[in-house]
Design an enzyme around this catalytic site. Sequence first.
Site, PDB file in Angstrom:
ATOM      1  N   ARG A  79       0.837  -1.197   0.000  1.00 17.37           N
ATOM      2  CA  ARG A  79       0.000   0.000   0.000  1.00 17.37           C
ATOM      3  C   ARG A  79       0.874   1.251   0.000  1.00 17.37           C
ATOM      4  O   ARG A  79       1.963   1.264   0.565  1.00 17.37           O
ATOM      5  CB  ARG A  79      -0.911   0.018   1.228  1.00 17.37           C
ATOM      6  CG  ARG A  79      -2.099  -0.925   1.109  1.00 17.37           C
ATOM      7  CD  ARG A  79      -2.999  -0.867   2.318  1.00 17.37           C
ATOM      8  NE  ARG A  79      -2.334  -1.410   3.483  1.00 17.37           N
ATOM      9  CZ  ARG A  79      -1.709  -0.711   4.409  1.00 17.37           C
ATOM     10  NH1 ARG A  79      -1.700   0.615   4.363  1.00 17.37           N
ATOM     11  NH2 ARG A  79      -1.106  -1.297   5.415  1.00 17.37           N
TER      12      ARG A  79
ATOM     13  N   TYR B 279      -1.661  -3.356  -6.839  1.00 18.91           N
ATOM     14  CA  TYR B 279      -1.462  -4.074  -5.571  1.00 18.91           C
ATOM     15  C   TYR B 279      -2.768  -4.096  -4.761  1.00 18.91           C
ATOM     16  O   TYR B 279      -3.479  -3.082  -4.679  1.00 18.91           O
ATOM     17  CB  TYR B 279      -0.339  -3.421  -4.736  1.00 18.91           C
ATOM     18  CG  TYR B 279      -0.333  -3.986  -3.330  1.00 18.91           C
ATOM     19  CD1 TYR B 279       0.182  -5.270  -3.098  1.00 18.91           C
ATOM     20  CD2 TYR B 279      -0.913  -3.306  -2.258  1.00 18.91           C
ATOM     21  CE1 TYR B 279       0.119  -5.842  -1.830  1.00 18.91           C
ATOM     22  CE2 TYR B 279      -0.974  -3.863  -0.993  1.00 18.91           C
ATOM     23  CZ  TYR B 279      -0.460  -5.130  -0.790  1.00 18.91           C
ATOM     24  OH  TYR B 279      -0.531  -5.695   0.454  1.00 18.91           O
TER      25      TYR B 279
ATOM     26  N   LYS C 164      -9.958  -2.268   1.583  1.00 19.55           N
ATOM     27  CA  LYS C 164      -9.597  -1.186   2.493  1.00 19.55           C
ATOM     28  C   LYS C 164     -10.306   0.128   2.137  1.00 19.55           C
ATOM     29  O   LYS C 164     -10.742   0.861   3.029  1.00 19.55           O
ATOM     30  CB  LYS C 164      -8.075  -0.995   2.530  1.00 19.55           C
ATOM     31  CG  LYS C 164      -7.323  -2.208   3.093  1.00 19.55           C
ATOM     32  CD  LYS C 164      -7.765  -2.515   4.488  1.00 19.55           C
ATOM     33  CE  LYS C 164      -7.319  -3.830   5.096  1.00 19.55           C
ATOM     34  NZ  LYS C 164      -5.953  -4.212   5.131  1.00 19.55           N
TER      35      LYS C 164
ATOM     36  N   HIS D 125     -10.596  -2.629  11.504  1.00 22.30           N
ATOM     37  CA  HIS D 125      -9.529  -3.465  10.918  1.00 22.30           C
ATOM     38  C   HIS D 125      -9.290  -4.610  11.901  1.00 22.30           C
ATOM     39  O   HIS D 125      -8.318  -4.613  12.641  1.00 22.30           O
ATOM     40  CB  HIS D 125      -8.275  -2.604  10.739  1.00 22.30           C
ATOM     41  CG  HIS D 125      -7.175  -3.251   9.956  1.00 22.30           C
ATOM     42  ND1 HIS D 125      -5.853  -2.908  10.125  1.00 22.30           N
ATOM     43  CD2 HIS D 125      -7.193  -4.202   8.988  1.00 22.30           C
ATOM     44  CE1 HIS D 125      -5.103  -3.618   9.301  1.00 22.30           C
ATOM     45  NE2 HIS D 125      -5.893  -4.414   8.603  1.00 22.30           N
TER      46      HIS D 125
ATOM     47  N   SER E 254      -1.454  -3.868  10.266  1.00 21.03           N
ATOM     48  CA  SER E 254      -1.112  -4.714   9.122  1.00 21.03           C
ATOM     49  C   SER E 254       0.109  -5.574   9.422  1.00 21.03           C
ATOM     50  O   SER E 254       1.093  -5.095   9.989  1.00 21.03           O
ATOM     51  CB  SER E 254      -0.826  -3.831   7.904  1.00 21.03           C
ATOM     52  OG  SER E 254      -1.966  -3.053   7.624  1.00 21.03           O
TER      53      SER E 254
ATOM     54  N   CYS F  44       0.537  -7.891  11.596  1.00 24.27           N
ATOM     55  CA  CYS F  44       0.810  -8.076  13.023  1.00 24.27           C
ATOM     56  C   CYS F  44       0.044  -9.257  13.607  1.00 24.27           C
ATOM     57  O   CYS F  44      -0.098  -9.370  14.827  1.00 24.27           O
ATOM     58  CB  CYS F  44       0.498  -6.802  13.796  1.00 24.27           C
ATOM     59  SG  CYS F  44       1.695  -5.506  13.468  1.00 24.27           S
TER      60      CYS F  44
ATOM     61  N   ASP G 250      -9.541  -9.935   8.612  1.00 26.52           N
ATOM     62  CA  ASP G 250      -8.997  -8.589   8.358  1.00 26.52           C
ATOM     63  C   ASP G 250      -9.969  -7.454   8.681  1.00 26.52           C
ATOM     64  O   ASP G 250      -9.532  -6.411   9.136  1.00 26.52           O
ATOM     65  CB  ASP G 250      -8.572  -8.486   6.887  1.00 26.52           C
ATOM     66  CG  ASP G 250      -7.634  -7.315   6.615  1.00 26.52           C
ATOM     67  OD1 ASP G 250      -6.667  -7.132   7.374  1.00 26.52           O
ATOM     68  OD2 ASP G 250      -7.877  -6.575   5.642  1.00 26.52           O
TER      69      ASP G 250
ATOM     70  N   ARG H  71       1.866 -12.345  -0.822  1.00 31.30           N
ATOM     71  CA  ARG H  71       0.547 -12.686  -0.268  1.00 31.30           C
ATOM     72  C   ARG H  71      -0.109 -13.826  -1.022  1.00 31.30           C
ATOM     73  O   ARG H  71       0.253 -14.143  -2.154  1.00 31.30           O
ATOM     74  CB  ARG H  71      -0.355 -11.450  -0.317  1.00 31.30           C
ATOM     75  CG  ARG H  71       0.198 -10.321   0.564  1.00 31.30           C
ATOM     76  CD  ARG H  71      -0.874  -9.475   1.167  1.00 31.30           C
ATOM     77  NE  ARG H  71      -0.288  -8.564   2.162  1.00 31.30           N
ATOM     78  CZ  ARG H  71      -0.820  -8.356   3.361  1.00 31.30           C
ATOM     79  NH1 ARG H  71      -1.919  -8.974   3.730  1.00 31.30           N
ATOM     80  NH2 ARG H  71      -0.250  -7.518   4.205  1.00 31.30           N
TER      81      ARG H  71
HETATM   82  P1  GTP Z   1      -2.652  -7.869   7.199  1.00 31.40           P
HETATM   83  O1  GTP Z   1      -3.196  -8.860   6.217  1.00 31.40           O
HETATM   84  O2  GTP Z   1      -1.512  -7.073   6.638  1.00 31.40           O
HETATM   85  O3  GTP Z   1      -3.688  -6.976   7.796  1.00 31.40           O
HETATM   86  O4  GTP Z   1      -1.902  -8.709   8.345  1.00 31.40           O
HETATM   87  P2  GTP Z   1      -2.311  -9.656   9.562  1.00 31.40           P
HETATM   88  O5  GTP Z   1      -2.521  -8.832  10.782  1.00 31.40           O
HETATM   89  O6  GTP Z   1      -3.383 -10.596   9.162  1.00 31.40           O
HETATM   90  O7  GTP Z   1      -0.938 -10.451   9.819  1.00 31.40           O
HETATM   91  P3  GTP Z   1      -0.563 -11.995   9.738  1.00 31.40           P
HETATM   92  O8  GTP Z   1      -1.410 -12.870  10.624  1.00 31.40           O
HETATM   93  O9  GTP Z   1      -0.521 -12.371   8.318  1.00 31.40           O
HETATM   94  O10 GTP Z   1       0.895 -12.019  10.355  1.00 31.40           O
HETATM   95  C1  GTP Z   1       1.962 -11.292   9.823  1.00 31.40           C
HETATM   96  C2  GTP Z   1       3.270 -11.858  10.295  1.00 31.40           C
HETATM   97  O11 GTP Z   1       3.339 -11.951  11.716  1.00 31.40           O
HETATM   98  C3  GTP Z   1       3.532 -13.264   9.754  1.00 31.40           C
HETATM   99  O12 GTP Z   1       4.865 -13.327   9.311  1.00 31.40           O
HETATM  100  C4  GTP Z   1       3.322 -14.130  10.960  1.00 31.40           C
HETATM  101  O13 GTP Z   1       4.083 -15.308  10.891  1.00 31.40           O
HETATM  102  C5  GTP Z   1       3.741 -13.243  12.129  1.00 31.40           C
HETATM  103  N1  GTP Z   1       3.023 -13.613  13.380  1.00 31.40           N
HETATM  104  C6  GTP Z   1       1.688 -13.800  13.502  1.00 31.40           C
HETATM  105  N2  GTP Z   1       1.360 -14.183  14.774  1.00 31.40           N
HETATM  106  C7  GTP Z   1       2.530 -14.221  15.455  1.00 31.40           C
HETATM  107  C8  GTP Z   1       2.860 -14.544  16.830  1.00 31.40           C
HETATM  108  O14 GTP Z   1       2.017 -14.879  17.650  1.00 31.40           O
HETATM  109  N3  GTP Z   1       4.172 -14.451  17.172  1.00 31.40           N
HETATM  110  C9  GTP Z   1       5.139 -14.082  16.259  1.00 31.40           C
HETATM  111  N4  GTP Z   1       6.411 -14.015  16.681  1.00 31.40           N
HETATM  112  N5  GTP Z   1       4.866 -13.780  14.971  1.00 31.40           N
HETATM  113  C10 GTP Z   1       3.579 -13.851  14.573  1.00 31.40           C
HETATM  114  C1  SPV Z   2      -3.080  -4.677   5.139  1.00 28.17           C
HETATM  115  O1  SPV Z   2      -2.085  -4.094   4.673  1.00 28.17           O
HETATM  116  O2  SPV Z   2      -3.571  -4.405   6.259  1.00 28.17           O
HETATM  117  C2  SPV Z   2      -3.722  -5.770   4.369  1.00 28.17           C
HETATM  118  C3  SPV Z   2      -3.318  -5.965   2.995  1.00 28.17           C
HETATM  119  O3  SPV Z   2      -4.617  -6.440   4.881  1.00 28.17           O
HETATM  120  S1  SPV Z   2      -4.041  -4.765   1.945  1.00 28.17           S
HETATM  121  O4  SPV Z   2      -5.303  -5.315   1.428  1.00 28.17           O
HETATM  122  O5  SPV Z   2      -3.092  -4.557   0.872  1.00 28.17           O
HETATM  123  O6  SPV Z   2      -4.307  -3.555   2.667  1.00 28.17           O
HETATM  124 MN    MN Z   3      -5.203  -5.638   6.862  1.00 28.90          MN
END
Ligand code: GTP
Ligand code: SPV
Ligand code: MN
Length: 605
Positions: A81, A220, A229, A249, A271, A273, A296, A388
């Site tokens: 983004r 993207y 979003k 979110h 994001s 996290c 999400d 992704r």
């Molecule tokens: P968006 O799609 O961007 O909104 O992200 P999201 O919040 O859904 O994040 P996602 O669950 O995909 O996690 C992002 C990264 O954080 C990945 O590389 C995970 O492996 C890592 N991660 C998730 N949960 C944990 C955790 O409990 N501990 C650690 N150390 N890393 C984590």
């Molecule tokens: C984020 O960045 O929080 C996502 C991916 O979930 S996007 O749809 O690109 O915003």
């Molecule tokens: Mn997101």
Amino acid sequence: MTATATLTRHAPDNADSRVVDWVDSIAELTQPDRIVWCDGSAAERQRLLDEAVAAGTLIRLNPEKRPNSYLARSNPSDVARVESRTFICSEREDDAGPTNNWAAPAEMRVTLTGLFRGAMRGRTMYVMPFSMGPVGSPLARLGVQVTDSPYVVLSTGTMTRMGADALAQIGPRTEWVPAVHSVGAPLQPGDADVAWPCNETKYIVHYPETREIWSYGSAYGGNAILAKKAFALRIASKIGEQEGWLAAHMLLLKVTNPSGRAFHVAAGFPSACGKTNFAMLKPSMPGWTVETIGDDIAWMAPGPDGRLRAINPEAGFFGVAPGTGHSTNPTAIATVQSDTIFTNVALTDDGDVWWEGLTEETPSHLVDWLGRDWTPDSEAPAAHPNSRFTVSADLCPSIADTWDDPAGVPIDAVIFGGRRATNVPLVAQARSWEHGVYIGATLASERTAAAEGTLGELRRDPFAMLPFSGTHMADHWQHWLTVGERLGRSGQAPLIFQVNWFRRGEDGRFLWPGFSENSRALAWMTERIEGRADAVDSPFGLVPVDGAIDYAAAGVSREDWDALFAIEPEALSAEADDTDVFLARMGAKVPAAVMRQHAEFRARL
Ligand code: GTP
Ligand code: SPV
Ligand code: MN
């Protein structure tokens, strides 16, 4: 008859005339060669996939390893983004607030009209009617996006209920949000196309008052799948403020304890996290189950019974690949076994995909996300850090059978979290809704690869909505306070918690194993809801008493456990100073309740 009129003749017979007129007007401006009204059928999807493979936009993966799955490689400059190019164009600058880029709508319209004029020449314009939320749900909303990117059509087809059913919902008096998208790369006759057309100039523009979206120059996800979003958070946060509901979110999950009682939880982390991972959690504790509702975005409204009810407005996952592995998130791995589009991951020699963290062993040879030969000696990662997968929610083995219930699910707890190496404890319960809003308002997190910017830098990300609020952030806080008061009157406000899976020791390692062990924090939260677990007061709120969470079973030492909750007065006082600066920057709209909670935080230090 004009050329445009010839093109739009193919609108379905039942298309509302306002939609047809609008499509006509965009076609006149952008001058596509063809217009295709998407019906959302499987046959249409297959045709687009086959065309994209023929055009080099998608690489078909080995059907024995990964059936019906594809790899897309983006332009190297179009991988995340672009917050610096994202605009909230409200009439008054003060309604966009200090955290958003703002431009006057009239001026922005002139700029965009210039950019979009002829932008789709040589391309096909696809018309995508879509529903956010189950078609016909009282909480669902409709939109229509046009785009000249087949990749965006395929992505939208997975992420939303796209096609004829959504179009059939739009009658003469139905509200729908128009969204215009172009990659900004017109073709002259005889031009050879590229696999991922885009433009160096990018604009992601929202008009919250008139509820319109215009996006130029990027394909993207977050910049181009405008239902996600742009609509479901930025425009929806404005609509929600006007109508009394919340666009968040947040992931949604259902957790069931060993005695069979189920709880529904909404959790907002910035994001990359951990939302997808938490939503697909496989509890390490026997007898507990977690089912996924969304990963999400959550739309939450006080229901007829006075409880907060939530739907996942999406229909698929656009998840982070790196770090997703058999040991960390086996559910996601099972979800993407087939029927998935991967973007910017690496390609294996046998036509499958790979990314950092997928397997413990690194393949000896790969083709990286840029299409170059890659070996473990290569310096750069094989997959882009923000690579992704796009996959339908139906394919997720942990999906709850209520995930698409038109009435939504009743929310018992709201969680905020971020990536914090220091200061923030593993888990704490807010003392009140107001305290919870303060925790959300002052949330901070270390930067990830999901957006442009410096990795690891700590920044405020209030409500995990910094890049996604269509309104003044302080108005967003006031809105949460107002909704909370309403829920409180019926005695049914969810409890609010804060979590941090990312605290590090002095040696830099994570103090908490995370992933499946996060179930221990989740279980404690449900026990707080039931009034069965004890807590002690801390500056952050109520934290587990000794023995309430079996950290030893998670493989955590007593020393690390204590460090996960350690209070470092100097660091906290520095953080409180930083919060002063942050709140001052938010200006006069900051609710008195938030200021009061900040004063209380200081007093408790
Ligand atoms: P968006 O799609 O961007 O909104 O992200 P999201 O919040 O859904 O994040 P996602 O669950 O995909 O996690 C992002 C990264 O954080 C990945 O590389 C995970 O492996 C890592 N991660 C998730 N949960 C944990 C955790 O409990 N501990 C650690 N150390 N890393 C984590
Ligand atoms: C984020 O960045 O929080 C996502 C991916 O979930 S996007 O749809 O690109 O915003
Ligand atoms: Mn997101």
